[in-house]
Write a protein that holds these residues in place. Structure first.
Motif, PDB file in Angstrom:
ATOM      1  N   TRP A 148       0.813  -1.208   0.000  1.00 19.92           N
ATOM      2  CA  TRP A 148       0.000   0.000   0.000  1.00 19.92           C
ATOM      3  C   TRP A 148       0.853   1.266   0.000  1.00 19.92           C
ATOM      4  O   TRP A 148       0.336   2.360  -0.213  1.00 19.92           O
ATOM      5  CB  TRP A 148      -0.920   0.033   1.210  1.00 19.92           C
ATOM      6  N   PHE A 149       2.139   1.134   0.249  1.00 17.31           N
ATOM      7  CA  PHE A 149       3.049   2.275   0.277  1.00 17.31           C
ATOM      8  C   PHE A 149       3.922   2.236  -0.966  1.00 17.31           C
ATOM      9  O   PHE A 149       4.903   1.488  -1.024  1.00 17.31           O
ATOM     10  CB  PHE A 149       3.911   2.241   1.548  1.00 17.31           C
ATOM     11  N   PRO A 150       3.596   3.041  -1.974  1.00 21.77           N
ATOM     12  CA  PRO A 150       4.315   2.949  -3.253  1.00 21.77           C
ATOM     13  C   PRO A 150       5.754   3.453  -3.204  1.00 21.77           C
ATOM     14  O   PRO A 150       6.537   3.150  -4.102  1.00 21.77           O
ATOM     15  CB  PRO A 150       3.475   3.814  -4.191  1.00 21.77           C
ATOM     16  N   ASN A 151       6.127   4.184  -2.181  1.00 21.22           N
ATOM     17  CA  ASN A 151       7.483   4.728  -2.122  1.00 21.22           C
ATOM     18  C   ASN A 151       8.492   3.761  -1.510  1.00 21.22           C
ATOM     19  O   ASN A 151       9.663   4.108  -1.363  1.00 21.22           O
ATOM     20  CB  ASN A 151       7.498   6.059  -1.364  1.00 21.22           C
ATOM     21  N   ILE A 152       8.080   2.550  -1.162  1.00 23.31           N
ATOM     22  CA  ILE A 152       9.003   1.563  -0.593  1.00 23.31           C
ATOM     23  C   ILE A 152       9.888   1.016  -1.702  1.00 23.31           C
ATOM     24  O   ILE A 152       9.409   0.594  -2.750  1.00 23.31           O
ATOM     25  CB  ILE A 152       8.243   0.417   0.102  1.00 23.31           C
ATOM     26  N   ASN A 153      11.180   1.025  -1.452  1.00 26.80           N
ATOM     27  CA  ASN A 153      12.136   0.461  -2.392  1.00 26.80           C
ATOM     28  C   ASN A 153      12.348  -1.006  -2.027  1.00 26.80           C
ATOM     29  O   ASN A 153      12.995  -1.317  -1.026  1.00 26.80           O
ATOM     30  CB  ASN A 153      13.454   1.238  -2.338  1.00 26.80           C
ATOM     31  N   TRP A 154      11.833  -1.918  -2.846  1.00 21.48           N
ATOM     32  CA  TRP A 154      11.894  -3.343  -2.556  1.00 21.48           C
ATOM     33  C   TRP A 154      13.285  -3.913  -2.733  1.00 21.48           C
ATOM     34  O   TRP A 154      13.506  -5.092  -2.488  1.00 21.48           O
ATOM     35  CB  TRP A 154      10.889  -4.105  -3.415  1.00 21.48           C
ATOM     36  N   TYR A 155      14.245  -3.085  -3.180  1.00 22.54           N
ATOM     37  CA  TYR A 155      15.624  -3.550  -3.354  1.00 22.54           C
ATOM     38  C   TYR A 155      16.480  -3.266  -2.124  1.00 22.54           C
ATOM     39  O   TYR A 155      17.656  -3.595  -2.103  1.00 22.54           O
ATOM     40  CB  TYR A 155      16.247  -2.917  -4.599  1.00 22.54           C
ATOM     41  N   ASN A 156      15.919  -2.637  -1.108  1.00 24.88           N
ATOM     42  CA  ASN A 156      16.618  -2.390   0.158  1.00 24.88           C
ATOM     43  C   ASN A 156      16.205  -3.436   1.186  1.00 24.88           C
ATOM     44  O   ASN A 156      15.121  -4.002   1.129  1.00 24.88           O
ATOM     45  CB  ASN A 156      16.281  -1.000   0.699  1.00 24.88           C
ATOM     46  N   GLN A 157      17.096  -3.677   2.141  1.00 26.83           N
ATOM     47  CA  GLN A 157      16.784  -4.588   3.230  1.00 26.83           C
ATOM     48  C   GLN A 157      15.872  -3.872   4.200  1.00 26.83           C
ATOM     49  O   GLN A 157      15.951  -2.669   4.337  1.00 26.83           O
ATOM     50  CB  GLN A 157      18.073  -5.017   3.953  1.00 26.83           C
ATOM     51  N   PRO A 158      14.999  -4.478   4.883  1.00 26.20           N
ATOM     52  CA  PRO A 158      14.626  -5.888   4.938  1.00 26.20           C
ATOM     53  C   PRO A 158      13.578  -6.274   3.892  1.00 26.20           C
ATOM     54  O   PRO A 158      13.121  -7.407   3.870  1.00 26.20           O
ATOM     55  CB  PRO A 158      14.055  -6.043   6.344  1.00 26.20           C
ATOM     56  N   PHE A 159      13.209  -5.324   3.029  1.00 25.55           N
ATOM     57  CA  PHE A 159      12.145  -5.581   2.067  1.00 25.55           C
ATOM     58  C   PHE A 159      12.536  -6.634   1.034  1.00 25.55           C
ATOM     59  O   PHE A 159      11.694  -7.411   0.588  1.00 25.55           O
ATOM     60  CB  PHE A 159      11.735  -4.276   1.380  1.00 25.55           C
ATOM     61  N   THR A 160      13.816  -6.674   0.665  1.00 26.58           N
ATOM     62  CA  THR A 160      14.274  -7.684  -0.284  1.00 26.58           C
ATOM     63  C   THR A 160      14.100  -9.079   0.299  1.00 26.58           C
ATOM     64  O   THR A 160      13.621  -9.987  -0.383  1.00 26.58           O
ATOM     65  CB  THR A 160      15.756  -7.451  -0.641  1.00 26.58           C
ATOM     66  N   THR A 161      14.469  -9.253   1.538  1.00 27.14           N
ATOM     67  CA  THR A 161      14.338 -10.557   2.182  1.00 27.14           C
ATOM     68  C   THR A 161      12.878 -10.962   2.295  1.00 27.14           C
ATOM     69  O   THR A 161      12.516 -12.114   2.007  1.00 27.14           O
ATOM     70  CB  THR A 161      14.992 -10.528   3.575  1.00 27.14           C
ATOM     71  N   LEU A 162      12.027 -10.034   2.686  1.00 23.82           N
ATOM     72  CA  LEU A 162      10.600 -10.317   2.788  1.00 23.82           C
ATOM     73  C   LEU A 162      10.023 -10.714   1.433  1.00 23.82           C
ATOM     74  O   LEU A 162       9.255 -11.671   1.327  1.00 23.82           O
ATOM     75  CB  LEU A 162       9.857  -9.105   3.354  1.00 23.82           C
ATOM     76  N   SER A 163      10.435 -10.016   0.410  1.00 23.06           N
ATOM     77  CA  SER A 163       9.975 -10.323  -0.941  1.00 23.06           C
ATOM     78  C   SER A 163      10.466 -11.691  -1.401  1.00 23.06           C
ATOM     79  O   SER A 163       9.711 -12.465  -2.004  1.00 23.06           O
ATOM     80  CB  SER A 163      10.454  -9.233  -1.894  1.00 23.06           C
ATOM     81  N   GLN A 164      11.708 -12.021  -1.103  1.00 24.70           N
ATOM     82  CA  GLN A 164      12.252 -13.318  -1.499  1.00 24.70           C
ATOM     83  C   GLN A 164      11.580 -14.475  -0.766  1.00 24.70           C
ATOM     84  O   GLN A 164      11.471 -15.575  -1.311  1.00 24.70           O
ATOM     85  CB  GLN A 164      13.761 -13.361  -1.251  1.00 24.70           C
ATOM     86  N   ILE A 165      11.141 -14.232   0.440  1.00 27.58           N
ATOM     87  CA  ILE A 165      10.486 -15.280   1.220  1.00 27.58           C
ATOM     88  C   ILE A 165       9.041 -15.490   0.766  1.00 27.58           C
ATOM     89  O   ILE A 165       8.574 -16.627   0.659  1.00 27.58           O
ATOM     90  CB  ILE A 165      10.533 -14.937   2.727  1.00 27.58           C
ATOM     91  N   THR A 166       8.330 -14.416   0.489  1.00 24.67           N
ATOM     92  CA  THR A 166       6.893 -14.529   0.236  1.00 24.67           C
ATOM     93  C   THR A 166       6.518 -14.622  -1.241  1.00 24.67           C
ATOM     94  O   THR A 166       5.494 -15.218  -1.565  1.00 24.67           O
ATOM     95  CB  THR A 166       6.152 -13.335   0.854  1.00 24.67           C
ATOM     96  N   ASP A 167       7.297 -14.049  -2.126  1.00 25.35           N
ATOM     97  CA  ASP A 167       6.908 -14.007  -3.539  1.00 25.35           C
ATOM     98  C   ASP A 167       6.799 -15.364  -4.229  1.00 25.35           C
ATOM     99  O   ASP A 167       5.889 -15.550  -5.040  1.00 25.35           O
ATOM    100  CB  ASP A 167       7.832 -13.087  -4.335  1.00 25.35           C
ATOM    101  N   PRO A 168       7.664 -16.343  -3.951  1.00 28.75           N
ATOM    102  CA  PRO A 168       7.458 -17.645  -4.619  1.00 28.75           C
ATOM    103  C   PRO A 168       6.094 -18.264  -4.320  1.00 28.75           C
ATOM    104  O   PRO A 168       5.442 -18.806  -5.212  1.00 28.75           O
ATOM    105  CB  PRO A 168       8.593 -18.512  -4.074  1.00 28.75           C
ATOM    106  N   TYR A 169       5.641 -18.161  -3.077  1.00 35.37           N
ATOM    107  CA  TYR A 169       4.327 -18.703  -2.721  1.00 35.37           C
ATOM    108  C   TYR A 169       3.212 -17.876  -3.366  1.00 35.37           C
ATOM    109  O   TYR A 169       2.248 -18.435  -3.903  1.00 35.37           O
ATOM    110  CB  TYR A 169       4.180 -18.732  -1.198  1.00 35.37           C
TER     111      TYR A 169
END
Length: 83
Positions: A27-48
């Motif tokens: 819901w927050f479009p300004n989040i950079n998904w390439y920074n930690q901890p967002f990258t880790t969260l994305s890597q954990i949840t996106d495959p499912y």
């Protein structure tokens, strides 16, 4: 056997919380998904989540696949706890 089922049920609860956090952060479009901890969260949840995104494509800009993914985890977790 009880320890394995209890551990799996706990893992499903934690993973469900991670999915909810992931959905709320979209819901927050300004989040950079390439920074930690967002990258880790994305890597954990996106495959499912990608499993469900291939079944239900986004409709009108809304991604309903996360709701289906969370519902399925809740059903499996509830089934494990009833054993």
């Amino acid at each position: 056997m009880y320890l394995l089922i209890n551990t799996l049920a706990s893992f499903i609860q934690i993973y469900t919380v991670l999915l909810i956090i992931r959905v709320l952060l979209t819901w927050f479009p300004n989040i950079n998904w390439y920074n930690q901890p967002f990258t880790t969260l994305s890597q954990i949840t996106d495959p499912y989540l990608n499993l469900f995104r291939s079944i239900i494509p986004p409709l009108g800009g809304m991604d309903f696949s996360a709701m289906l993914a969370i519902i399925l985890l809740q059903i499996v977790g509830g089934g494990l706890q009833s054993i």
